[in-house]
Write a protein that holds these residues in place. Sequence first.
Motif, short mmCIF file in Angstrom:
data_model
loop_
_atom_site.label_atom_id
_atom_site.label_comp_id
_atom_site.label_asym_id
_atom_site.label_seq_id
_atom_site.Cartn_x
_atom_site.Cartn_y
_atom_site.Cartn_z
N VAL A 34 -4.36 4.30 15.48
CA VAL A 34 -3.26 3.35 15.68
C VAL A 34 -3.50 2.06 14.91
O VAL A 34 -2.56 1.48 14.35
CB VAL A 34 -3.08 3.06 17.19
CG1 VAL A 34 -2.13 1.89 17.41
CG2 VAL A 34 -2.55 4.30 17.91
N THR A 44 4.01 7.74 18.08
CA THR A 44 3.59 6.37 17.82
C THR A 44 4.12 5.89 16.48
O THR A 44 4.61 4.76 16.35
CB THR A 44 2.05 6.26 17.85
OG1 THR A 44 1.57 6.74 19.11
CG2 THR A 44 1.61 4.81 17.66
N ALA A 78 -0.18 -3.43 17.89
CA ALA A 78 -0.05 -2.45 18.96
C ALA A 78 -0.80 -2.96 20.18
O ALA A 78 -1.97 -3.32 20.08
CB ALA A 78 -0.62 -1.10 18.51
N LEU A 94 4.65 5.81 25.53
CA LEU A 94 3.91 6.76 24.71
C LEU A 94 2.80 7.44 25.49
O LEU A 94 2.26 6.89 26.45
CB LEU A 94 3.30 6.03 23.51
CG LEU A 94 4.27 5.55 22.43
CD1 LEU A 94 3.57 4.62 21.46
CD2 LEU A 94 4.89 6.74 21.70
N ILE A 146 1.51 0.62 23.30
CA ILE A 146 0.99 1.97 23.06
C ILE A 146 0.62 2.63 24.37
O ILE A 146 0.54 1.99 25.42
CB ILE A 146 -0.21 1.94 22.09
CG1 ILE A 146 -1.27 0.94 22.56
CG2 ILE A 146 0.24 1.64 20.69
CD1 ILE A 146 -2.49 0.89 21.69
N CYS A 174 -1.03 8.79 25.19
CA CYS A 174 -2.23 8.56 24.39
C CYS A 174 -2.51 9.77 23.51
O CYS A 174 -2.56 10.90 23.99
CB CYS A 174 -3.41 8.28 25.32
SG CYS A 174 -4.98 8.02 24.46
N TYR A 208 -7.90 7.42 19.62
CA TYR A 208 -6.47 7.20 19.36
C TYR A 208 -6.24 5.81 18.77
O TYR A 208 -5.53 5.66 17.77
CB TYR A 208 -5.72 7.37 20.68
CG TYR A 208 -4.27 6.95 20.69
CD1 TYR A 208 -3.33 7.49 19.81
CD2 TYR A 208 -3.81 6.03 21.63
CE1 TYR A 208 -2.00 7.12 19.85
CE2 TYR A 208 -2.48 5.66 21.69
CZ TYR A 208 -1.57 6.20 20.79
OH TYR A 208 -0.25 5.83 20.84
#
Length: 287
Positions: free
Chosen positions: A136, A94, A147, A86, A111, A88, A132
């Motif tokens: 998340v 996500t 995560a 992924l 993540i 950021c 972020y």
Amino acid sequence: MKLSVFTVATPDLTPEELAKAAMDAGIEGIEWRFKEVSPEAADESPSFWRNNRCSIDPGGSEEEWLRFKRAAELYGRKSLAVVPYLTCGDLEATDSVMKAAALLGASFIRIGIPGYDRTSNYNELYAQTVAYLTEVEQMASSYRLKALVETHHQTIAPSASLAYRLVRHFHPDHIGVLYDPGNMVHEGYENYRMGLELLGPYLAHVHVKNGGYHRAIAGGPGKAVWGTSWSPLDEGAVPWAQVIADLQAVGYDGYFGIEDFSGTHASREMLIQFAEKMELWTNLKTV
């Protein structure tokens, strides 16, 4: 001791073949690679990061994703994680990974965190990542999974302490750390037990691989350049018996996931060797 395999390290096996090989080796958990195989790579020989036959296609249907869950269940294995690559801040991607993880019954995902190459200020990257992770955390809570930030070279979290600096703002039920001593050969080494003590409840998973050093460019005084490369599990710079003892000392009872990139053994033999070495190292006396 609970063992798992990240399928990036078994690129020549199909999901069903991998699940059976894991069963034969006594490995309980499977961490499914979540990455498409590009059309130009599809005709190549199997490889870790290009033509990997044990990867979930993010663009696939739910029915295609469920193949991986069924493969694990067929051989009595657990779909432990869905592991993507992924970026950021990409909340849409996500969410898609978390959806796949929930569908498979997985416990965690990895993540994305920013890379670091001196072109952007660390403090700005840190602030972006915390923002972020704030989003998340809420998503992970909603999906009832965790995560993880991985300790990884050439990112803003190469060490346990820098990973901790990111995750300490959040609840360890939803945000944690994937501790990877093999990556820390390349960058981020700290005394293992000290780093593990710092992580505390954020320590969520451990990857097992190894690497070593070589002199890449001789140069003159002060100009020597040293390189790193992947090594067989028992030949690199990570003293795995000590690391396992340190993990036991802090009460770690999670999985150890193999991610061997040395290419020393074919996939099936690599899994067997991993299980045998982990049993051996667990029983060795260390300081």
